[in-house]
Design an enzyme around this catalytic site. Sequence first.
Site, PDB file in Angstrom:
ATOM      1  N   ASP A 113     -55.160  -1.733  24.231  1.00 45.78           N
ATOM      2  CA  ASP A 113     -54.954  -0.954  23.002  1.00 45.78           C
ATOM      3  C   ASP A 113     -54.863   0.561  23.196  1.00 45.78           C
ATOM      4  OD1 ASP A 113     -54.863  -3.225  21.463  1.00 45.78           O
ATOM      5  OD2 ASP A 113     -56.994  -3.175  20.957  1.00 45.78           O
ATOM      6  N   GLY A 135     -61.556  -7.997  25.005  1.00 43.93           N
ATOM      7  CA  GLY A 135     -60.230  -8.560  25.279  1.00 43.93           C
ATOM      8  C   GLY A 135     -59.805  -8.272  26.708  1.00 43.93           C
ATOM      9  N   ARG A 168     -66.495 -11.845  23.975  1.00 47.49           N
ATOM     10  CA  ARG A 168     -67.019 -10.872  23.013  1.00 47.49           C
ATOM     11  C   ARG A 168     -68.446 -11.349  22.719  1.00 47.49           C
ATOM     12  NH1 ARG A 168     -62.556  -7.818  21.676  1.00 47.49           N
ATOM     13  NH2 ARG A 168     -60.567  -8.922  21.749  1.00 47.49           N
ATOM     14  N   ARG A 208     -55.026  -3.762  16.338  1.00 54.91           N
ATOM     15  CA  ARG A 208     -55.629  -4.049  15.039  1.00 54.91           C
ATOM     16  C   ARG A 208     -56.036  -2.768  14.333  1.00 54.91           C
ATOM     17  NH1 ARG A 208     -60.291  -8.276  15.699  1.00 54.91           N
ATOM     18  NH2 ARG A 208     -58.658  -9.530  16.626  1.00 54.91           N
ATOM     19  N   THR A 223     -58.516  -1.930  28.274  1.00 55.75           N
ATOM     20  CA  THR A 223     -58.040  -2.599  27.060  1.00 55.75           C
ATOM     21  C   THR A 223     -56.570  -2.247  26.879  1.00 55.75           C
ATOM     22  OG1 THR A 223     -58.026  -2.473  24.634  1.00 55.75           O
ATOM     23  CG2 THR A 223     -59.139  -0.698  25.747  1.00 55.75           C
ATOM     24  N   ASP A 262     -64.547   0.179  23.794  1.00 60.82           N
ATOM     25  CA  ASP A 262     -65.677   0.984  23.300  1.00 60.82           C
ATOM     26  C   ASP A 262     -66.851   0.129  22.825  1.00 60.82           C
ATOM     27  OD1 ASP A 262     -64.197   0.114  21.145  1.00 60.82           O
ATOM     28  OD2 ASP A 262     -64.292   2.003  20.042  1.00 60.82           O
ATOM     29  N   ASP A 278     -57.137   2.726  22.963  1.00 55.22           N
ATOM     30  CA  ASP A 278     -57.797   3.296  21.780  1.00 55.22           C
ATOM     31  C   ASP A 278     -59.125   3.972  22.128  1.00 55.22           C
ATOM     32  OD1 ASP A 278     -59.112   0.992  22.484  1.00 55.22           O
ATOM     33  OD2 ASP A 278     -59.305   0.210  20.460  1.00 55.22           O
TER      34      ASP A 278
HETATM   35  O1  F6P Z   1     -57.592  -6.503  23.423  1.00 55.23           O
HETATM   36  C1  F6P Z   1     -57.436  -5.802  22.228  1.00 55.23           C
HETATM   37  C2  F6P Z   1     -56.775  -6.694  21.242  1.00 55.23           C
HETATM   38  O2  F6P Z   1     -55.700  -7.178  21.930  1.00 55.23           O
HETATM   39  C3  F6P Z   1     -56.313  -6.171  19.910  1.00 55.23           C
HETATM   40  O3  F6P Z   1     -55.115  -5.466  19.895  1.00 55.23           O
HETATM   41  C4  F6P Z   1     -56.250  -7.441  19.102  1.00 55.23           C
HETATM   42  O4  F6P Z   1     -56.384  -7.188  17.755  1.00 55.23           O
HETATM   43  C5  F6P Z   1     -57.424  -8.190  19.612  1.00 55.23           C
HETATM   44  O5  F6P Z   1     -57.619  -7.762  20.927  1.00 55.23           O
HETATM   45  C6  F6P Z   1     -57.326  -9.681  19.542  1.00 55.23           C
HETATM   46  O6  F6P Z   1     -58.398 -10.188  20.257  1.00 55.23           O
HETATM   47  P1  F6P Z   1     -58.861 -11.703  20.318  1.00 55.23           P
HETATM   48  O7  F6P Z   1     -57.725 -12.481  20.805  1.00 55.23           O
HETATM   49  O8  F6P Z   1     -59.965 -11.681  21.308  1.00 55.23           O
HETATM   50  O9  F6P Z   1     -59.285 -12.037  18.945  1.00 55.23           O
END
Ligand code: F6P
Length: 323
Positions: free
Chosen positions: A129, A12, A73, A173, A127, A104, A131
């Site tokens: 997040d 992301g 991704r 998430r 990121t 990660d 996390d």
């Molecule tokens: O970048 C992390 C994140 O924003 C999470 O908080 C979220 O669940 C996810 O990516 C959504 O990603 P995408 O839009 O790529 O499905």
Amino acid sequence: MPFKLAVLTSGGDAPGMNAAIRSVVRTGLNEGFQVSGVFHGLQGLLDDEIQPLHRGSVANILQRGGTMLKTSRCPKFHLKSYRKIAAANLRKQGIGGLIVIGGDGSFRGAQALQKDFGISTIGIPGTIDNDIPGTDETIGFDTAVNTALEAIDRIRDTATSHDRLFLVEVMGRHHGAIALQVGIAGGAERVLLPEVPFALKKLTRGLDRAIARGKKSSILVVAEGALGGKGAQLLDRQLLKAGYDPRICILGHTQRGGRPTARDRYLAAQLGAYAVKLLAKGRSGGMVGTDRGEVIFRPYGKLLQSKKKLSQDQMRLVEILAT
Ligand code: F6P
């Protein structure tokens, strides 16, 4: 022949990634390296989307959200047969070092690339997040929190005017760092987190107590991964059934874009430069980050086996400040 390194962004996107790319490119050139950019993340390594970058290639990107290198991704990268293609594409251009800006999952890919094919890699945590264990903060987190905070402040105005209950869903998430920090900064009455089991009775008891105290409007911050991953939409249905009349606002991807804050740009500049300096000294196989403000390097090893924990004190603080 000068050492060649490449940089990519993966997973992301996060505000501040551009500032990190700029820092890697300019520090790299300053150290005498040739620097290339890989477009579209780990997928771009498979597709051979690798291009040389110069000082001017990263001009005027510092203040921009997103990533000039694009991102993706790439589940294929879990397979050694694909990583072999990635390593061959890097070697073809004489690139021996790779800097991966991402989360990660991306670091796991980088670790495997290094272990299986000897490409020196360093991860930079990017990121929204926050996390990733082993660093105070990830690039993009501060901007995302500020974006969510601005939205919450606006919602507070209308919630107060109408004496309403609002549910604001923020990203996260698997980890509730954004929810927790913005909940404290925005004065949320409750913060619902993926890490904490949800109990409707406890929540409604608290809401009723607040109403009895004369509180007419409330904001609940809900991480998208709370309520078993169903987030604010499930909570909305449950509260409606229980006789409340909530309004819901899902902030979603607004939190991923926008101008990075000064804090994210500064962090990105520091980490990008440090990653390059480590590669110059022959160090790799881990992530750069900060520990109480100091730049540090941590080998992937244990780091990728552990999970970042939320602070119990911060969770308690939300409750204390809301009463
Ligand atoms: O970048 C992390 C994140 O924003 C999470 O908080 C979220 O669940 C996810 O990516 C959504 O990603 P995408 O839009 O790529 O499905």
